[in-house]
Scaffold this active site. Sequence first.
Site, PDB file in Angstrom:
ATOM      1  N   SER A   1       0.822  -1.207   0.000  1.00 19.57           N
ATOM      2  CA  SER A   1       0.000   0.000   0.000  1.00 19.57           C
ATOM      3  C   SER A   1       0.851   1.251   0.000  1.00 19.57           C
ATOM      4  CB  SER A   1      -0.914   0.007   1.228  1.00 19.57           C
ATOM      5  OG  SER A   1      -1.579   1.249   1.334  1.00 19.57           O
TER       6      SER A   1
ATOM      7  N   HIS B   1      -1.296  -1.489  -4.015  1.00 20.92           N
ATOM      8  CA  HIS B   1      -2.551  -1.121  -3.360  1.00 20.92           C
ATOM      9  C   HIS B   1      -2.613   0.402  -3.234  1.00 20.92           C
ATOM     10  CE1 HIS B   1      -6.058  -2.174  -0.871  1.00 20.92           C
ATOM     11  NE2 HIS B   1      -5.732  -1.124  -0.135  1.00 20.92           N
TER      12      HIS B   1
ATOM     13  N   ASP C   1      -4.932   3.438  -1.830  1.00 16.60           N
ATOM     14  CA  ASP C   1      -6.049   3.849  -0.985  1.00 16.60           C
ATOM     15  C   ASP C   1      -6.472   5.273  -1.326  1.00 16.60           C
ATOM     16  OD1 ASP C   1      -6.454   1.579   0.833  1.00 16.60           O
ATOM     17  OD2 ASP C   1      -4.436   2.039   1.549  1.00 16.60           O
TER      18      ASP C   1
ATOM     19  N   MET D   1      -8.979   8.247  -0.344  1.00 16.96           N
ATOM     20  CA  MET D   1      -9.834   8.698   0.756  1.00 16.96           C
ATOM     21  C   MET D   1     -10.347  10.097   0.463  1.00 16.96           C
ATOM     22  SD  MET D   1      -7.428   7.574   3.937  1.00 16.96           S
ATOM     23  CE  MET D   1      -6.507   6.034   3.932  1.00 16.96           C
TER      24      MET D   1
ATOM     25  N   HIS E   1      -8.440   0.971  -3.958  1.00 16.21           N
ATOM     26  CA  HIS E   1      -9.407   0.825  -2.863  1.00 16.21           C
ATOM     27  C   HIS E   1     -10.047   2.190  -2.603  1.00 16.21           C
ATOM     28  CE1 HIS E   1      -9.944  -0.014   1.755  1.00 16.21           C
ATOM     29  NE2 HIS E   1     -11.095   0.086   1.118  1.00 16.21           N
TER      30      HIS E   1
ATOM     31  N   MET F   1     -12.243   4.603  -0.691  1.00 11.91           N
ATOM     32  CA  MET F   1     -12.912   4.912   0.584  1.00 11.91           C
ATOM     33  C   MET F   1     -13.577   6.270   0.413  1.00 11.91           C
ATOM     34  SD  MET F   1     -10.132   3.450   3.315  1.00 11.91           S
ATOM     35  CE  MET F   1      -8.678   3.489   2.255  1.00 11.91           C
TER      36      MET F   1
ATOM     37  N   MET G   1     -11.723  -5.171   6.017  1.00 11.36           N
ATOM     38  CA  MET G   1     -10.853  -4.209   6.694  1.00 11.36           C
ATOM     39  C   MET G   1     -10.550  -4.712   8.097  1.00 11.36           C
ATOM     40  SD  MET G   1     -10.030  -1.674   4.719  1.00 11.36           S
ATOM     41  CE  MET G   1      -9.356  -0.577   5.959  1.00 11.36           C
TER      42      MET G   1
ATOM     43  N   GLY H   1      -9.181   4.775   7.106  1.00  9.67           N
ATOM     44  CA  GLY H   1      -8.943   6.211   7.148  1.00  9.67           C
ATOM     45  C   GLY H   1      -7.554   6.614   7.582  1.00  9.67           C
ATOM     46  N   PHE H   2      -6.836   5.713   8.254  1.00 11.18           N
ATOM     47  CA  PHE H   2      -5.506   6.058   8.740  1.00 11.18           C
ATOM     48  C   PHE H   2      -4.584   4.847   8.622  1.00 11.18           C
ATOM     49  CE2 PHE H   2      -8.506   8.630  11.156  1.00 11.18           C
ATOM     50  CZ  PHE H   2      -8.012   9.915  10.940  1.00 11.18           C
TER      51      PHE H   2
ATOM     52  N   GLY I   1      -1.008   2.772   9.816  1.00 10.53           N
ATOM     53  CA  GLY I   1      -0.264   2.576  11.059  1.00 10.53           C
ATOM     54  C   GLY I   1      -1.059   2.045  12.235  1.00 10.53           C
TER      55      GLY I   1
ATOM     56  N   ASP J   1      -6.753  -5.787   4.834  1.00  7.09           N
ATOM     57  CA  ASP J   1      -6.075  -4.491   4.762  1.00  7.09           C
ATOM     58  C   ASP J   1      -6.101  -3.857   6.140  1.00  7.09           C
ATOM     59  OD1 ASP J   1      -5.065  -2.005   4.157  1.00  7.09           O
ATOM     60  OD2 ASP J   1      -6.717  -1.392   2.854  1.00  7.09           O
ATOM     61  N   GLY J   2      -4.915  -3.693   6.729  1.00  6.75           N
ATOM     62  CA  GLY J   2      -4.835  -2.969   7.984  1.00  6.75           C
ATOM     63  C   GLY J   2      -4.090  -3.699   9.083  1.00  6.75           C
TER      64      GLY J   2
ATOM     65  N   GLY K   1       1.251  -1.934   4.392  1.00  5.89           N
ATOM     66  CA  GLY K   1       1.754  -0.581   4.272  1.00  5.89           C
ATOM     67  C   GLY K   1       3.136  -0.425   4.863  1.00  5.89           C
ATOM     68  N   SER K   2       3.195  -0.018   6.136  1.00  8.21           N
ATOM     69  CA  SER K   2       4.481   0.244   6.773  1.00  8.21           C
ATOM     70  C   SER K   2       5.356  -1.000   6.855  1.00  8.21           C
ATOM     71  CB  SER K   2       4.258   0.825   8.179  1.00  8.21           C
ATOM     72  OG  SER K   2       3.440  -0.031   8.962  1.00  8.21           O
TER      73      SER K   2
END
Length: 217
Positions: free
Chosen positions: A7, A32, A34, A36, A65, A67, A136, A141-142, A144, A174-175, A196-197
Amino acid sequence: MNILSPSILAADFTILGEQLLAVDKAGAQYVHIDVMDGVFVPSISYGMPLIRSIRKATDKVFDVHLMIEKPERYIETFADCGADIITFHLEATDSVAEVIKKIHGLGLKAGIAIKPGTPVEMFGPYLDTADMLLVMTVEPGFGGQAYMETCTEKIRAARKMADESGRHIDVQVDGGINRENIGTVLEAGANVIALGSAVFEGDIEDNVRCFLEILSR
């Protein structure tokens, strides 16, 4: 088939092109993305100009994706920017079947997503048309955030629904996924993993190769 979808929300945008090349070189199958809108979720990320720009940097599958509220307004635009898969939230539209049909009409794959608080049974009416179910595992929305353990059974239920549909349907998570919990989501039945991270912090190529090795077991 298990698929890694790094992501770019966690990437360093001052060197985004270089980081995409690293992801590509290491062998990740998807990217990926995102999107928003600050309405469906509190944050605003990026939109069409960025996607159009980075499309020139890689030929990997763009896993977009959305959102955003009323995603039906923008399907054609994201397709034109280079999306290969468009996933939207069931909670964001009253026209789920129509949005799936619109995505398919543009020759793309259609994914449907749910927030952690949305019952997995909401996927039910769309199992004959959706190509991917996105569970999810954090509040959207965020970046980390920590993985929500309560979502593990939702992943398992989504996989059961997908398998019983008689069709090939991917289950994406995802997440909050990292090296410590990726085994949990794989065991539950997820096969498309958005990270992501866990990919973009540190050595990107080493991170991607490590996760791909896990996914290949």
